[in-house]
Design an enzyme around this catalytic site. Structure first.
Site, PDB file in Angstrom:
ATOM      1  N   LYS A 268       0.848  -1.196   0.000  1.00  0.00           N
ATOM      2  CA  LYS A 268       0.000   0.000   0.000  1.00  0.00           C
ATOM      3  C   LYS A 268       0.881   1.242   0.000  1.00  0.00           C
ATOM      4  O   LYS A 268       1.680   1.439   0.910  1.00  0.00           O
ATOM      5  CB  LYS A 268      -0.906   0.000   1.236  1.00  0.00           C
ATOM      6  CG  LYS A 268      -1.686   1.312   1.437  1.00  0.00           C
ATOM      7  CD  LYS A 268      -2.611   1.271   2.659  1.00  0.00           C
ATOM      8  CE  LYS A 268      -3.266   2.638   2.901  1.00  0.00           C
ATOM      9  NZ  LYS A 268      -4.161   2.639   4.089  1.00  0.00           N
ATOM     10  N   ASP A 273      -2.617  10.247   3.592  1.00  0.00           N
ATOM     11  CA  ASP A 273      -4.026   9.864   3.740  1.00  0.00           C
ATOM     12  C   ASP A 273      -4.766  10.897   4.574  1.00  0.00           C
ATOM     13  O   ASP A 273      -4.742  10.855   5.803  1.00  0.00           O
ATOM     14  CB  ASP A 273      -4.112   8.473   4.402  1.00  0.00           C
ATOM     15  CG  ASP A 273      -5.551   7.989   4.523  1.00  0.00           C
ATOM     16  OD1 ASP A 273      -6.444   8.616   3.918  1.00  0.00           O
ATOM     17  OD2 ASP A 273      -5.778   6.962   5.209  1.00  0.00           O
ATOM     18  N   LYS A 280     -10.286  12.981   7.832  1.00  0.00           N
ATOM     19  CA  LYS A 280      -9.867  12.605   9.186  1.00  0.00           C
ATOM     20  C   LYS A 280      -9.837  13.836  10.084  1.00  0.00           C
ATOM     21  O   LYS A 280      -9.632  14.944   9.603  1.00  0.00           O
ATOM     22  CB  LYS A 280      -8.451  12.016   9.134  1.00  0.00           C
ATOM     23  CG  LYS A 280      -8.345  10.637   8.514  1.00  0.00           C
ATOM     24  CD  LYS A 280      -6.894  10.165   8.529  1.00  0.00           C
ATOM     25  CE  LYS A 280      -6.727   8.793   7.914  1.00  0.00           C
ATOM     26  NZ  LYS A 280      -7.417   7.724   8.648  1.00  0.00           N
ATOM     27  N   ASP A 350     -12.247   7.126   3.367  1.00  0.00           N
ATOM     28  CA  ASP A 350     -11.056   6.889   4.193  1.00  0.00           C
ATOM     29  C   ASP A 350     -10.656   5.409   4.217  1.00  0.00           C
ATOM     30  O   ASP A 350      -9.580   5.064   4.685  1.00  0.00           O
ATOM     31  CB  ASP A 350     -11.311   7.405   5.621  1.00  0.00           C
ATOM     32  CG  ASP A 350     -10.029   7.593   6.410  1.00  0.00           C
ATOM     33  OD1 ASP A 350      -8.941   7.542   5.804  1.00  0.00           O
ATOM     34  OD2 ASP A 350     -10.129   7.803   7.637  1.00  0.00           O
ATOM     35  N   GLU A 352      -9.484   3.699   1.912  1.00  0.00           N
ATOM     36  CA  GLU A 352      -8.918   3.767   0.571  1.00  0.00           C
ATOM     37  C   GLU A 352      -7.865   2.690   0.317  1.00  0.00           C
ATOM     38  O   GLU A 352      -7.660   2.286  -0.821  1.00  0.00           O
ATOM     39  CB  GLU A 352      -8.328   5.163   0.324  1.00  0.00           C
ATOM     40  CG  GLU A 352      -6.887   5.380   0.831  1.00  0.00           C
ATOM     41  CD  GLU A 352      -6.729   5.265   2.338  1.00  0.00           C
ATOM     42  OE1 GLU A 352      -7.733   5.394   3.056  1.00  0.00           O
ATOM     43  OE2 GLU A 352      -5.595   5.035   2.799  1.00  0.00           O
ATOM     44  N   ARG A 354      -7.739  -0.484   1.055  1.00  0.00           N
ATOM     45  CA  ARG A 354      -8.282  -1.740   0.515  1.00  0.00           C
ATOM     46  C   ARG A 354      -8.667  -1.589  -0.952  1.00  0.00           C
ATOM     47  O   ARG A 354      -8.622  -2.551  -1.711  1.00  0.00           O
ATOM     48  CB  ARG A 354      -9.466  -2.213   1.378  1.00  0.00           C
ATOM     49  CG  ARG A 354     -10.648  -1.297   1.361  1.00  0.00           C
ATOM     50  CD  ARG A 354     -11.612  -1.557   2.515  1.00  0.00           C
ATOM     51  NE  ARG A 354     -11.079  -1.082   3.795  1.00  0.00           N
ATOM     52  CZ  ARG A 354     -11.677  -1.257   4.960  1.00  0.00           C
ATOM     53  NH1 ARG A 354     -12.828  -1.895   5.038  1.00  0.00           N
ATOM     54  NH2 ARG A 354     -11.139  -0.799   6.065  1.00  0.00           N
TER      55      ARG A 354
HETATM   56  N1  BES Z   1      -4.320   4.530   6.816  1.00  0.00           N
HETATM   57  C1  BES Z   1      -5.490   4.305   7.589  1.00  0.00           C
HETATM   58  C2  BES Z   1      -5.260   3.295   8.721  1.00  0.00           C
HETATM   59  C3  BES Z   1      -4.420   3.796   9.867  1.00  0.00           C
HETATM   60  C4  BES Z   1      -5.023   4.453  10.925  1.00  0.00           C
HETATM   61  C5  BES Z   1      -3.072   3.560   9.910  1.00  0.00           C
HETATM   62  C6  BES Z   1      -4.256   4.881  11.981  1.00  0.00           C
HETATM   63  C7  BES Z   1      -2.291   3.993  10.977  1.00  0.00           C
HETATM   64  C8  BES Z   1      -2.891   4.655  12.006  1.00  0.00           C
HETATM   65  C9  BES Z   1      -6.598   3.745   6.707  1.00  0.00           C
HETATM   66  O1  BES Z   1      -6.612   4.196   5.396  1.00  0.00           O
HETATM   67  C10 BES Z   1      -7.897   4.172   7.300  1.00  0.00           C
HETATM   68  O2  BES Z   1      -8.153   5.346   7.312  1.00  0.00           O
HETATM   69  N2  BES Z   1      -8.661   3.206   7.785  1.00  0.00           N
HETATM   70  C11 BES Z   1      -9.918   3.495   8.368  1.00  0.00           C
HETATM   71  C12 BES Z   1     -10.909   2.510   7.827  1.00  0.00           C
HETATM   72  C13 BES Z   1     -12.326   2.817   8.189  1.00  0.00           C
HETATM   73  C14 BES Z   1     -12.799   4.067   7.497  1.00  0.00           C
HETATM   74  C15 BES Z   1     -13.186   1.643   7.787  1.00  0.00           C
HETATM   75  C16 BES Z   1      -9.748   3.335   9.875  1.00  0.00           C
HETATM   76  O3  BES Z   1      -9.025   2.466  10.316  1.00  0.00           O
HETATM   77  O4  BES Z   1     -10.327   4.155  10.601  1.00  0.00           O
HETATM   78 ZN    ZN Z   2      -4.817   4.818   4.632  1.00  0.00          ZN
HETATM   79 MN    MN Z   3      -7.719   6.008   5.173  1.00  0.00          MN
END
Ligand code: BES
Ligand code: ZN
Ligand code: MN
Length: 501
Positions: A268, A273, A280, A350, A352, A354
């Site tokens: 990835k 992000d 966020k 968010d 993204e 996957r």
């Molecule tokens: N890059 C983030 C995951 C992440 C969060 C990595 C905190 C390191 C620290 C990922 O893209 C994300 O935002 N995931 C969301 C998914 C949700 C919207 C289903 C998450 O984990 O909140």
């Molecule tokens: Zn991410």
């Molecule tokens: Mn994200």
């Protein structure tokens, strides 16, 4: 701009220890060490070790240190430090790595450029594996990520590491370890880079140069090419940014590798992000520059595997985009069609990672990867489940997951398997598309992996969620704050093993 790290010269000598030219002699010590194995070193410091142990001033718990000047005659060095590994039964690859890194950070603080490690404590490892880990650890610890300070604080790196060991082939193993350490450091540099310096185009270029070693071919697909390839998930995520997405494919196909198996490493590469339109919160968002850690990890692993000339076919596929809320950005509710043909209702922009991995996993399978592993900072839910200590492991079939777990064990990295029961798949149902990208909070790390599974085809596939482990928030004696470079070692160990049928 200063460099972030230097690769120390390595020497392996059989001794005797007093003759070794060094500024600091490091003696590893188990909590349950045999007194006679350290007697020579205790004598060198005039009995200071036994005195400190007797007084309880040095309790040789894991990663405790005791330093003393060398007073014995005949020693070339002037100072010795004892580093404890805790109970011998706990002294595996991770512990040795941390012991060596602790000693290096001490040497660098004391401005001692030449370190000797006297390999007198085997822990529960064999000599070759120990020396390999030491070669890695000395290199990884010779790192200072503060490369953007206009007035850098004085920086100090080790110049030479000498391992005092009579093991056969010691220098080869130390050199192999150093190759891995060098790859880990190159990934850490990329991961630490901020989002304005590292965008998908520059990530692809820098990854291409890391992968440009003998026997590796590299291709970069630009946005037009991605369009003709039908990579709608990757393009969809990239649409909110002025910076176009990229895909990078690197192939290492040595002549001596079995031709019926290809390890596919998928990373990835979100260079930043923001969350996109599902933006966020501001608090801590700056951390999201590390959302390309998976990409850096798989490229660094491929580089190390190629430099080590391991007889295994490997392809690395990196999908890279910047997740931004621009005027063309993906909106919640939009439907995307990926290269595999599956359609996805994007209920949360968010989620993204996957999406871009869906296209990348599918493509890796298309170009012949038989055994897939993806690495991604995928979910906050994985941090909730396993904290910042352990990488989440998912996959199928079980022998493939076991192979990855075994590789992580050999590499001294912590992974823990989480389930992929069929029942979780229900949550991915969409009313109007094939799938939903964000099914909600319960089991968030698992449902993200279930989503990926739909794109991985029927062969062996595993997913490593490094959201918690890619970045260290707190400095430790063995690891500064910032990118850790975790999982590279695991992937190299996987490349060393026969791929299960
Ligand atoms: N890059 C983030 C995951 C992440 C969060 C990595 C905190 C390191 C620290 C990922 O893209 C994300 O935002 N995931 C969301 C998914 C949700 C919207 C289903 C998450 O984990 O909140
Ligand atoms: Zn991410
Ligand atoms: Mn994200």
């Amino acid at each position: 701009m200063p460099v972030a790290y230097e690769v120390p010269r390595l020497h392996v000598v059989s001794g005797p220890p007093p003759s070794v030219e060094a500024d600091l002699v490091v003696v590893p010590l188990a909590e349950d060490h045999v007194t006679s194995t350290v007697a020579e070193f205790d004598a060198a410091v005039g009995g200071a070790l036994s005195a400190a142990l007797a007084r309880g001033e040095f309790t040789p718990k894991s990663l405790e240190t005791f330093g003393a000047p060398i007073v014995g005659s005949g020693w070339a060095a002037s100072r010795m430090v004892f580093v404890s590994g805790g109970p011998r039964g706990e002294m595996g690859p991770e512990r040795f790595r941390r012991m060596a890194a602790t000693a290096v950070s001490m040497a660098r603080q004391q401005r001692r450029a030449r370190v000797a490690w006297v390999d007198v404590e085997p822990g529960h490892m064999d000599a070759a594996g120990r020396i390999d880990i030491l070669g890695e650890a000395f290199t990884v610890a010779n790192f200072d990520g503060a490369i953007h300070k206009s007035r850098p604080e004085p920086r100090f790196f080790l110049s030479d590491v000498t391992v005092v060991s009579a093991a056969a082939g010691g220098l080869d193993r130390a050199t192999a370890g150093r190759i891995v350490g060098d790859a880990v450091n190159s990934a850490r540099v990329l991961i630490n880079e901020p989002g304005n310096f590292l965008v998908p185009r520059t990530l692809a270029e820098k990854a291409a140069s890391l992968a440009s070693v003998d026997g590796v071919s590299v291709e970069i697909f630009d946005e037009r090419r991605l369009e003709t390839m039908g990579m709608g998930l990757l393009l969809g995520v990239g649409r909110g940014s002025a910076e176009p997405p990229r895909m990078l494919v690197a192939r290492y196909e040595p002549a001596d590798a079995p031709t019926d198996a290809t390890l596919g490493l998928v990373g990835k590469g979100i260079t930043f992000d923001t969350g996109g339109i599902s933006i966020k919160p501001a608090e801590g968002m700056e951390r999201m520059k590390d959302d390309m850690a998976g990409a850096a990890t798989v490229v660094a692993a491929l580089r190390a595997i190629a430099l080590l000339r391991l007889p295994v076919r490997v392809v690395a596929v990196v999908a890279s985009a910047e997740n931004m809320p621009g005027s063309r950005a993906l909106k919640p509710g939009d439907i995307l069609r990926g290269a595999s043909g599956l359609t996805v209702e994007v209920n949360n922009t968010d989620a993204e990672g996957r999406l871009i991995l869906g296209d990348a996993l599918w493509y890796a399978r298309q170009i012949g990867a038989t055994h897939l592993v993806d690495v991604a900072t995928l979910t906050g839910a994985c941090i909730v489940a396993l904290g910042k200590i352990t990488t989440g492991l998912f996959g199928t079939p079980q022998p493939w997951v076991d192979a990855i777990r075994a590789a992580a064990d050999r590499g001294g990295e912590k992974v823990w398997q989480l389930p992929l029961f069929d029942e979780y798949k229900e949550t991915l149902k969409s009313d109007i598309a094939d799938m939903l990208n964000s099914p909600g909070r319960p089991a968030g790390a698992v449902t993200a992996a279930m989503f990926l599974k739909e794109f991985a085809g029927t062969g062996p596939w595993a997913h490593l969620d490094i959201a918690g482990t890619a970045w260290a928030d707190e400095a430790k004696a063995w690891m500064p704050r910032g990118a850790t470079g975790t999982i590279i070692r695991t992937l190299v160990e996987l490349g060393r093993a026969a791929l299960p049928r």
